[in-house]
Design a protein around this motif. Structure first.
Motif, PDB file in Angstrom:
ATOM      1  N   LEU A  92      18.567  16.050  39.503  1.00  0.00           N
ATOM      2  CA  LEU A  92      20.062  15.725  39.046  1.00  0.00           C
ATOM      3  C   LEU A  92      20.039  14.293  38.115  1.00  0.00           C
ATOM      4  CD1 LEU A  92      22.129  16.310  42.462  1.00  0.00           C
ATOM      5  CD2 LEU A  92      22.269  17.868  40.374  1.00  0.00           C
ATOM      6  N   LEU A  93      20.754  14.262  37.234  1.00  0.00           N
ATOM      7  CA  LEU A  93      20.888  13.072  36.491  1.00  0.00           C
ATOM      8  C   LEU A  93      22.301  12.639  36.535  1.00  0.00           C
ATOM      9  CD1 LEU A  93      19.355  11.374  34.564  1.00  0.00           C
ATOM     10  CD2 LEU A  93      20.317  12.745  32.720  1.00  0.00           C
ATOM     11  N   TYR A  94      22.378  11.405  36.841  1.00  0.00           N
ATOM     12  CA  TYR A  94      23.602  10.568  37.159  1.00  0.00           C
ATOM     13  C   TYR A  94      23.568   9.401  35.974  1.00  0.00           C
ATOM     14  CZ  TYR A  94      23.247  12.250  41.840  1.00  0.00           C
ATOM     15  OH  TYR A  94      22.915  13.252  43.099  1.00  0.00           O
ATOM     16  N   GLY A  95      24.041   9.974  34.685  1.00  0.00           N
ATOM     17  CA  GLY A  95      24.222   9.032  33.567  1.00  0.00           C
ATOM     18  C   GLY A  95      22.671   8.259  33.382  1.00  0.00           C
ATOM     19  N   ASP A  96      22.945   7.226  33.261  1.00  0.00           N
ATOM     20  CA  ASP A  96      21.768   6.162  32.964  1.00  0.00           C
ATOM     21  C   ASP A  96      21.088   5.448  34.093  1.00  0.00           C
ATOM     22  OD1 ASP A  96      23.506   4.203  33.168  1.00  0.00           O
ATOM     23  OD2 ASP A  96      22.827   3.388  31.171  1.00  0.00           O
ATOM     24  N   TYR A  97      21.896   5.793  35.474  1.00  0.00           N
ATOM     25  CA  TYR A  97      21.678   5.122  36.737  1.00  0.00           C
ATOM     26  C   TYR A  97      20.804   5.780  37.724  1.00  0.00           C
ATOM     27  CZ  TYR A  97      26.047   6.778  38.719  1.00  0.00           C
ATOM     28  OH  TYR A  97      26.836   8.060  39.039  1.00  0.00           O
ATOM     29  N   ALA A  98      20.708   6.885  37.690  1.00  0.00           N
ATOM     30  CA  ALA A  98      20.052   7.692  38.857  1.00  0.00           C
ATOM     31  C   ALA A  98      19.414   8.988  38.027  1.00  0.00           C
ATOM     32  CB  ALA A  98      20.851   8.011  40.113  1.00  0.00           C
ATOM     33  N   PHE A  99      18.185   9.179  38.629  1.00  0.00           N
ATOM     34  CA  PHE A  99      17.340  10.374  38.335  1.00  0.00           C
ATOM     35  C   PHE A  99      16.876  10.875  39.646  1.00  0.00           C
ATOM     36  CE2 PHE A  99      13.254  12.036  36.689  1.00  0.00           C
ATOM     37  CZ  PHE A  99      13.500  13.380  36.423  1.00  0.00           C
ATOM     38  N   THR A 100      17.096  12.056  40.123  1.00  0.00           N
ATOM     39  CA  THR A 100      16.648  12.588  41.467  1.00  0.00           C
ATOM     40  C   THR A 100      16.039  13.956  41.449  1.00  0.00           C
ATOM     41  OG1 THR A 100      18.620  13.571  42.185  1.00  0.00           O
ATOM     42  CG2 THR A 100      18.279  11.165  42.565  1.00  0.00           C
ATOM     43  N   VAL A 101      14.897  14.271  42.092  1.00  0.00           N
ATOM     44  CA  VAL A 101      14.204  15.377  41.991  1.00  0.00           C
ATOM     45  C   VAL A 101      13.922  15.955  43.463  1.00  0.00           C
ATOM     46  CG1 VAL A 101      12.147  16.535  41.370  1.00  0.00           C
ATOM     47  CG2 VAL A 101      13.211  14.721  39.896  1.00  0.00           C
ATOM     48  N   GLN A 102      14.187  17.098  43.713  1.00  0.00           N
ATOM     49  CA  GLN A 102      13.983  17.689  44.991  1.00  0.00           C
ATOM     50  C   GLN A 102      12.334  17.744  45.392  1.00  0.00           C
ATOM     51  OE1 GLN A 102      16.345  18.919  47.935  1.00  0.00           O
ATOM     52  NE2 GLN A 102      13.877  18.512  48.532  1.00  0.00           N
ATOM     53  N   ALA A 103      11.551  18.275  44.371  1.00  0.00           N
ATOM     54  CA  ALA A 103      10.297  18.474  44.737  1.00  0.00           C
ATOM     55  C   ALA A 103       9.489  17.120  44.661  1.00  0.00           C
ATOM     56  CB  ALA A 103       9.605  19.084  43.585  1.00  0.00           C
ATOM     57  N   HIS A 104       7.883  17.223  45.233  1.00  0.00           N
ATOM     58  CA  HIS A 104       7.452  16.086  45.404  1.00  0.00           C
ATOM     59  C   HIS A 104       6.202  15.938  44.214  1.00  0.00           C
ATOM     60  CE1 HIS A 104       8.465  14.753  49.362  1.00  0.00           C
ATOM     61  NE2 HIS A 104       8.743  16.165  49.545  1.00  0.00           N
ATOM     62  N   PRO A 105       6.410  15.237  43.110  1.00  0.00           N
ATOM     63  CA  PRO A 105       5.416  14.912  42.062  1.00  0.00           C
ATOM     64  C   PRO A 105       4.297  14.028  42.768  1.00  0.00           C
ATOM     65  CG  PRO A 105       7.265  13.598  41.743  1.00  0.00           C
ATOM     66  CD  PRO A 105       7.724  14.747  42.748  1.00  0.00           C
ATOM     67  N   GLU A 106       4.603  13.264  43.733  1.00  0.00           N
ATOM     68  CA  GLU A 106       3.559  12.318  44.239  1.00  0.00           C
ATOM     69  C   GLU A 106       2.789  13.140  45.191  1.00  0.00           C
ATOM     70  OE1 GLU A 106       6.784  12.309  47.601  1.00  0.00           O
ATOM     71  OE2 GLU A 106       6.569  12.941  45.474  1.00  0.00           O
ATOM     72  N   PHE A 107       2.972  14.378  45.649  1.00  0.00           N
ATOM     73  CA  PHE A 107       2.019  15.248  46.520  1.00  0.00           C
ATOM     74  C   PHE A 107       1.011  15.847  45.920  1.00  0.00           C
ATOM     75  CE2 PHE A 107       5.131  15.889  50.606  1.00  0.00           C
ATOM     76  CZ  PHE A 107       5.280  14.437  50.712  1.00  0.00           C
ATOM     77  N   ARG A 108      -0.266  15.547  46.179  1.00  0.00           N
ATOM     78  CA  ARG A 108      -1.183  16.425  45.641  1.00  0.00           C
ATOM     79  C   ARG A 108      -1.569  17.454  46.465  1.00  0.00           C
ATOM     80  NH1 ARG A 108      -5.490  11.403  45.255  1.00  0.00           N
ATOM     81  NH2 ARG A 108      -5.660  11.897  47.275  1.00  0.00           N
ATOM     82  N   ASP A 109      -2.473  18.398  46.112  1.00  0.00           N
ATOM     83  CA  ASP A 109      -2.622  19.804  46.846  1.00  0.00           C
ATOM     84  C   ASP A 109      -3.291  19.413  48.013  1.00  0.00           C
ATOM     85  OD1 ASP A 109      -1.452  21.126  44.602  1.00  0.00           O
ATOM     86  OD2 ASP A 109      -3.357  22.240  44.070  1.00  0.00           O
ATOM     87  N   ASP A 110      -4.200  18.354  48.100  1.00  0.00           N
ATOM     88  CA  ASP A 110      -5.016  18.246  49.574  1.00  0.00           C
ATOM     89  C   ASP A 110      -3.641  17.626  50.353  1.00  0.00           C
ATOM     90  OD1 ASP A 110      -4.625  15.679  48.012  1.00  0.00           O
ATOM     91  OD2 ASP A 110      -6.679  14.970  48.294  1.00  0.00           O
ATOM     92  N   PHE A 111      -2.808  16.972  50.006  1.00  0.00           N
ATOM     93  CA  PHE A 111      -1.883  16.370  51.027  1.00  0.00           C
ATOM     94  C   PHE A 111      -1.033  17.672  51.446  1.00  0.00           C
ATOM     95  CE2 PHE A 111       2.122  14.490  52.376  1.00  0.00           C
ATOM     96  CZ  PHE A 111       1.473  13.566  53.276  1.00  0.00           C
ATOM     97  N   VAL A 112      -0.643  18.618  50.555  1.00  0.00           N
ATOM     98  CA  VAL A 112       0.365  19.557  50.890  1.00  0.00           C
ATOM     99  C   VAL A 112      -0.683  20.408  51.901  1.00  0.00           C
ATOM    100  CG1 VAL A 112       1.429  21.529  50.218  1.00  0.00           C
ATOM    101  CG2 VAL A 112       1.707  19.384  48.794  1.00  0.00           C
ATOM    102  N   GLY A 113      -1.780  20.717  51.620  1.00  0.00           N
ATOM    103  CA  GLY A 113      -2.860  21.316  52.319  1.00  0.00           C
ATOM    104  C   GLY A 113      -2.741  20.710  53.893  1.00  0.00           C
ATOM    105  N   GLY A 114      -2.773  19.527  53.792  1.00  0.00           N
ATOM    106  CA  GLY A 114      -2.718  18.962  55.122  1.00  0.00           C
ATOM    107  C   GLY A 114      -1.526  19.047  55.951  1.00  0.00           C
ATOM    108  N   LEU A 115      -0.288  18.926  55.086  1.00  0.00           N
ATOM    109  CA  LEU A 115       1.013  19.057  55.704  1.00  0.00           C
ATOM    110  C   LEU A 115       0.947  20.620  56.345  1.00  0.00           C
ATOM    111  CD1 LEU A 115       3.538  17.659  53.365  1.00  0.00           C
ATOM    112  CD2 LEU A 115       2.983  16.735  55.563  1.00  0.00           C
TER     113      LEU A 115
END
Length: 225
Positions: free
Chosen positions: A160-183
């Motif tokens: 979702l984009l809220y004008g120029d003040y907020a940008f939000t994403v459901q997925a996890h770009p910060e999660f690498r595959d090894d971390f997801v495998g650990g989860l």
């Protein structure tokens, strides 16, 4: 540019010892893009004194639901609204995506579609991006004025984009595959259906577009306001 990381959850101890906690993952994701970082453990009620203490804010993921009764959630929602009013840029990831929506009048629920786990494709307009997912809650109704900029058949309101003040994403770009495998090993058994875990495990290792989303986040923070 100083980015304040509002930490709302923690990685499992057995994984964080080797891979770091959520703030470490965001520092790695956005490394080299001109940012410095300061972490506030809002899950422990450590909040900034002002929305102007940093140049931008990033809300992390969490194992908690935004609709649950936790002491940090009401003040975090108030902080989000203050940041909106002051036009201080804000990025939300997973739980962060959901809490921004809830704070601004949207609706978040546990989806009857169940869990999204592992590498998942999303349509960002005419672009297709693959990111790691780990969630069963979803934004069911975006707030008035929020623009849906990414979706798929499982998660209609994936970014979702809220004008120029907020940008939000459901997925996890910060999660690498090894971390997801650990989860999958530490938090998945008995919680995520076995067939969904197996399917996600088979997708690990495929090309991932986290770097491309990191560029989108950096551009959002740096755009003129």
């Amino acid at each position: 540019m100083l980015i304040g990381i509002l930490q709302t959850g923690e990685a499992p101890d057995v994984l964080s010892a080797e891979m770091g906690d959520y703030p470490d993952m965001f520092r790695r994701l956005l490394d080299g893009k001109g940012f410095t970082f300061r972490t506030y453990r809002v899950l422990d009620m450590e909040f900034p004194a002002s929305v102007h203490d940093c140049d931008g804010w990033l809300i992390t993921g969490s194992r908690h639901g935004v609709y649950e009764e936790h002491a940090f959630i009401p003040p975090l929602e108030a902080f989000i609204r203050e940041a909106r009013d002051a036009r201080v840029p804000l990025v939300g990831i997973c739980f962060g995506h959901q809490i921004v929506a809830q704070a601004l009048g949207g609706r978040v629920e546990r989806s009857d579609k169940g869990w999204a786990v592992g590498p998942t494709a999303y349509e960002f307009g005419d672009d297709r991006i693959v990111l790691n997912a780990w969630h069963r809650d979803q934004v069911i109704e975006p707030p008035i004025g929020a623009e849906v900029i990414a979706s798929n058949s499982f998660c209609e309101n994936a970014a979702l984009l809220y004008g120029d003040y907020a940008f939000t994403v459901q997925a996890h770009p910060e999660f690498r595959d090894d971390f997801v495998g650990g989860l999958m090993r530490t938090r998945g058994p008995g919680v995520v259906p076995d067939d969904r875990l197996r399917a996600a495990e088979e997708r690990l290792g495929q090309p991932n577009d986290a770097d491309r989303l990191a560029e989108r986040i950096a551009q959002f923070f740096n755009q003129a306001r």
